[in-house]
Structures are given as C-alpha cells and as structure tokens.
Design an enzyme around this catalytic site. Structure first.
Site, short mmCIF file in Angstrom:
data_model
loop_
_atom_site.label_atom_id
_atom_site.label_comp_id
_atom_site.label_asym_id
_atom_site.label_seq_id
_atom_site.Cartn_x
_atom_site.Cartn_y
_atom_site.Cartn_z
CG HIS A 1 -2.06 -0.98 1.07
ND1 HIS A 1 -3.11 -1.02 1.93
CD2 HIS A 1 -2.30 -1.96 0.16
CE1 HIS A 1 -3.96 -1.97 1.57
NE2 HIS A 1 -3.47 -2.56 0.50
CD GLU B 1 -2.29 3.95 2.90
OE1 GLU B 1 -1.87 3.39 1.87
OE2 GLU B 1 -3.44 3.79 3.33
CB CYS C 1 -6.63 -0.77 4.81
SG CYS C 1 -4.90 -1.24 4.99
CB CYS D 1 -2.32 1.41 5.99
SG CYS D 1 -1.59 0.49 4.61
#
Length: 135
Positions: free
Chosen positions: A81, A83, A107, A110
């Site tokens: 991801h 992040e 999410c 994260c």
C-alpha cells in the site's frame, strides 16, 4: 492582491494525487505523502508491486484478476500500500509528529503502521470531501 494559493491540505493532497499516478494496481491507484511539522515533505509512496516481483499491471495479481468486491481479499493482493511504501522510505525521526496525506482513507493495517511510525495526523480524500483524523 488576493492570495489564490491553496491551503496546505489541498496542496499536499494534490501532491499525493500526482504520486498516485505511479501506482501499479489495476483497480485503484493510491498516493501518500509524509509531511513533517515544518510542512516539508519527508517521503512519498504509491501502491505498487515489490521491485522485480510479479506486477499487477502485467496481470499477475490474483486479487485484481478476480471479481472480489472493493475493500475485500487484500490477502490475495501483491501490492504494498501507498502508506506503507511512504513509511518504508521515511526515517523514524521524520515521522514523529508528522502528517500523512493519502488519496483515500487508510485500511486498518495501514492505520496501525501509521500510528506506530509516530505520525499524528492523517488527511485523506473521501466521498464526503477531506477527512482528517488526529491520532
């Protein structure tokens, strides 16, 4: 003279949008920008496949090749991801008290990484406008 410059949230979310263009996911491109308390960019990240690994954009991601609903079956995804990538490239002191700007809400996993890295504010785009969470 009228100040037509964007506010800081708009400015950094715009940069996150530009970073997202590099994303490798066929379903959704996401960008993230870590910004220090002094409003200087510390790192950026986009969702992407591991270097040299299988690629989503080449059709090698089982999740993207499937019809699973958005927001589900992340365990089948090849991507890291945005992040997480931004945090991987930022050093620890740079994250302390920082803000992360993301092109969508993080999410759950994260969000845990963001909190653990020492980031204190999360700003993200949502259907309702701009979201802001203070950790």
């Amino acid at each position: 003279m009228i100040d037509e410059r964007p506010d800081w949230d708009t400015y950094f979310l715009g940069i996150a949008q530009a970073v997202a263009v590099r994303g490798d996911c066929c379903r959704c491109r996401v960008g993230a920008v870590v910004v220090g308390p002094d409003r200087r960019i510390r790192s950026t990240g986009y969702n992407g496949s591991p270097p040299g690994g299988p690629s989503c954009s080449r059709g090698e991601c089982p999740r993207c090749a499937s019809e699973v609903p958005s927001g589900t079956s992340y365990e089948d995804c090849l991507e890291t991801h945005a992040e997480a990538n931004a945090l991987l490239y930022a050093d620890w002191p740079a994250c302390q008290g920082a803000t992360i700007y993301i092109t969508r809400a993080p999410c759950r996993d994260c969000a845990k990484l963001i909190r653990s890295a020492g980031i204190r504010v999360v700003v993200y785009e949502s259907d309702e406008g701009v979201g802001r969470d203070v950790i």
